[in-house]
Design an enzyme around this catalytic site. Structure first.
Site, PDB file in Angstrom:
ATOM      1  N   GLY A 133       0.838  -1.187   0.000  1.00 18.68           N
ATOM      2  CA  GLY A 133       0.000   0.000   0.000  1.00 18.68           C
ATOM      3  C   GLY A 133       0.872   1.236   0.000  1.00 18.68           C
ATOM      4  O   GLY A 133       2.095   1.139   0.062  1.00 18.68           O
ATOM      5  N   GLY A 134       0.252   2.382  -0.089  1.00 14.78           N
ATOM      6  CA  GLY A 134       1.001   3.631  -0.061  1.00 14.78           C
ATOM      7  C   GLY A 134       1.422   3.979   1.359  1.00 14.78           C
ATOM      8  O   GLY A 134       1.084   3.283   2.314  1.00 14.78           O
TER       9      GLY A 134
ATOM     10  N   ARG B  51       1.221   5.505   4.822  1.00 15.33           N
ATOM     11  CA  ARG B  51       0.061   5.802   5.683  1.00 15.33           C
ATOM     12  C   ARG B  51      -1.260   5.272   5.130  1.00 15.33           C
ATOM     13  O   ARG B  51      -2.314   5.897   5.275  1.00 15.33           O
ATOM     14  CB  ARG B  51      -0.090   7.321   5.894  1.00 15.33           C
ATOM     15  N   SER B  52      -1.202   4.153   4.473  1.00 14.81           N
ATOM     16  CA  SER B  52      -2.434   3.579   3.916  1.00 14.81           C
ATOM     17  C   SER B  52      -3.095   2.667   4.935  1.00 14.81           C
ATOM     18  O   SER B  52      -4.215   2.203   4.725  1.00 14.81           O
ATOM     19  CB  SER B  52      -2.105   2.786   2.654  1.00 14.81           C
TER      20      SER B  52
ATOM     21  N   SER C 223       0.334  -1.492   7.628  1.00 15.40           N
ATOM     22  CA  SER C 223       0.945  -2.154   8.784  1.00 15.40           C
ATOM     23  C   SER C 223      -0.111  -2.584   9.804  1.00 15.40           C
ATOM     24  O   SER C 223      -0.054  -3.692  10.324  1.00 15.40           O
ATOM     25  CB  SER C 223       1.967  -1.237   9.458  1.00 15.40           C
TER      26      SER C 223
ATOM     27  N   ALA D 293      11.419  -6.253  12.059  1.00 12.80           N
ATOM     28  CA  ALA D 293      11.517  -4.888  11.545  1.00 12.80           C
ATOM     29  C   ALA D 293      12.807  -4.753  10.752  1.00 12.80           C
ATOM     30  O   ALA D 293      13.883  -5.062  11.262  1.00 12.80           O
ATOM     31  CB  ALA D 293      11.503  -3.902  12.713  1.00 12.80           C
TER      32      ALA D 293
ATOM     33  N   HIS E 145       4.635   2.175  16.172  1.00  9.58           N
ATOM     34  CA  HIS E 145       4.302   0.808  15.767  1.00  9.58           C
ATOM     35  C   HIS E 145       4.391  -0.159  16.952  1.00  9.58           C
ATOM     36  O   HIS E 145       3.547  -1.019  17.123  1.00  9.58           O
ATOM     37  CB  HIS E 145       5.235   0.343  14.638  1.00  9.58           C
TER      38      HIS E 145
ATOM     39  N   ARG F 246       1.340  -2.403  18.654  1.00  9.90           N
ATOM     40  CA  ARG F 246       1.386  -3.854  18.854  1.00  9.90           C
ATOM     41  C   ARG F 246       1.139  -4.212  20.314  1.00  9.90           C
ATOM     42  O   ARG F 246       0.496  -5.200  20.621  1.00  9.90           O
ATOM     43  CB  ARG F 246       2.736  -4.410  18.376  1.00  9.90           C
TER      44      ARG F 246
ATOM     45  N   GLU G  77      14.964  -7.034  15.235  1.00  7.28           N
ATOM     46  CA  GLU G  77      15.420  -5.961  14.354  1.00  7.28           C
ATOM     47  C   GLU G  77      16.464  -6.538  13.418  1.00  7.28           C
ATOM     48  O   GLU G  77      17.545  -6.925  13.833  1.00  7.28           O
ATOM     49  CB  GLU G  77      15.961  -4.797  15.172  1.00  7.28           C
TER      50      GLU G  77
END
Lengths: 142, 191
Positions: B11-12, B14-15, B18, B40, B56, B60, B71
Site C-alpha cells: 500500500g502507499g 500511511r495507507s 501495517s 523490523a 508501531h 502492537r 530488528e
C-alpha cells in the site's frame, strides 16, 4: 482495442504475452522502450504497442501539450479504423502508470505526467477493454 | 508437511497497511496458538524514524497480543531457525530490506550479479521462513506508479522491487493492496 496499464515493473508485458498466448500466436510487437515507433502495421493480426508514456515524452520535445494530445488522439482513431477493417485485427496498448508520485520538480516532468494521464484517459475511452496489472495480477476495469 | 501460508500486503505511505498486517497476524496467531514474531527491517537513524518505530511498537502492545520483536536490517535468512511451526511471522517491510541490502556497499548496486544475489537471497530467506512457520506476512510499499526517469539508482531499485513483488505475489496464497485503510484483496480466497 485493449488498454493495459499499471505501475512500472509490474509484469504488464508478461501478462499480455500470456493472455494472448503470444508463444503460439504471431504478433507485431512495437516497443517504445527499445526506441521503436509505429510506422505501419503488418497485414492482419495482433499488434502490441508498449511504452505509450515514452512516445508522449519524446513528442513533447518537439511540440506543445495540445499538439501532442491531438496527435495521440489521431493515432488512436487511425488504429481503430484499421482494427475495424478485419475481424482478426486487434490492437493492444501498454502504458506504464507514472501519475501517482509527488509533483515533480521539473516543469517538463510535470507536463509529461499530465499529458500521459490525459492520453491514458483518451485511450481508455476508446478501448473495449482495460486491464490494470498489479504484480502480474490483472483487474479488468472496463 | 503442509506448507504454511504466505500473505503479501502492500500500500502507499500511511495507507494502514501495517495495521492491517498486524491484525491479520494476530488473528492467525489466535487460531494456531503459535508465537507472534515481528521482524523490523528499519533502523532508527533519526528521531522521526525513532518515533515511527515507537508508534508501531505501541500499537502492537495495545493489540493485547505479545509480540517477539526482531530488528533485522539485512540478511533475513539468519532468523529462520528461531521460528516454530505454529508461529506467525510479520515482516515489515520489503522496501526497507531491499534498500539496506542493495546499498550495503558503495557502488556494488551497479553490478548485475550483485543485484541478482540480493534478489535471490531475499526470496530464499522468505521461502525458508515460509517453510518453517504457519504463516509469513510480508509488508511492502507501492512506489512504482510514478516517474522513474533517468536516475540509474532509482531505476535499478524500482526494477528489482517490482520483480520481487511479482515473484512474491506469484507464490503468495493471498495478496492485498491497502487503500486508505481498506484492504483490497487481489489474490486468494477471502479470509
Amino acid at each position: 482495442m485493449h488498454f493495459v496499464t499499471g505501475g512500472a515493473f509490474n509484469g504488464k508485458s508478461r501478462w499480455v504475452r500470456n493472455f494472448y498466448q503470444l508463444e503460439n500466436v504471431p504478433c507485431q510487437w512495437v516497443s517504445a522502450y527499445k526506441g521503436e515507433t509505429v510506422t505501419g502495421f503488418h497485414k492482419n493480426g495482433l499488434v502490441v504497442m508498449e511504452g505509450i508514456e515514452v512516445w508522449i515524452r519524446d513528442w513533447l520535445k518537439e511540440s506543445g501539450d495540445n499538439e501532442v494530445r491531438t496527435r495521440w488522439q489521431n493515432h488512436l482513431r487511425d488504429w481503430l479504423d484499421w482494427e475495424k477493417e478485419d475481424i482478426h485485427r486487434e490492437i493492444i496498448l501498454i502504458g506504464t502508470d507514472i501519475t501517482k508520485g509527488i509533483v515533480p520538480m521539473e516543469a517538463e516532468d510535470r507536463k509529461w505526467r499530465d499529458i500521459t494521464g490525459w492520453a491514458y484517459q483518451d485511450t481508455a475511452v476508446l478501448s473495449d477493454r482495460v486491464d490494470l496489472i498489479w504484480y502480474g495480477i490483472s483487474r479488468k476495469i472496463k | 508437511m503442509a506448507e504454511g501460508s504466505l500473505i503479501f500486503i502492500s500500500g502507499g505511505v500511511r495507507s494502514g497497511k501495517s495495521s492491517f498486517a498486524e491484525k491479520v497476524a494476530a488473528d492467525l496467531a489466535k487460531q494456531t496458538g503459535g508465537n507472534l514474531h515481528y521482524i523490523a527491517a528499519g533502523k532508527a537513524y533519526d528521531s522521526e524514524m525513532e518515533a515511527r518505530i515507537q508508534r508501531h511498537k505501541e500499537d502492537r502492545r495495545k493489540s493485547g497480543m505479545s509480540w517477539i520483536t526482531w530488528e533485522q536490517p539485512a540478511r533475513l535468512a539468519e532468523l529462520s531457525e528461531f521460528f516454530g511451526e505454529n508461529d506467525i511471522i510479520l515482516f515489515d517491510c520489503l522496501t526497507t530490506l531491499l534498500n539496506n541490502e542493495l546499498f550495503l556497499a558503495e557502488d556494488l548496486w551497479r553490478k548485475q550479479d550483485f543485484q541478482e544475489k540480493v534478489s535471490s537471497g531475499i526470496l530464499q530467506a522468505i521461502a525458508e521462513i515460509h517453510q518453517r512457520c504457519k504463516a509469513i506476512i510480508i509488508v511492502s510499499n507501492e512506489v512504482l506508479n510514478e516517474l522513474i526517469g533517468g536516475n540509474k539508482l532509482v531505476f535499478t531499485y524500482g526494477e528489482m522491487l517490482g520483480r520481487l513483488h511479482q515473484k512474491i505475489v506469484e507464490v503468495a496464497n493471498q495478496a492485498y493492496l491497502v487503500e486508505a485503510g481498506i484492504p483490497v484483496q487481489m489474490k486468494g480466497e477471502p479470509a
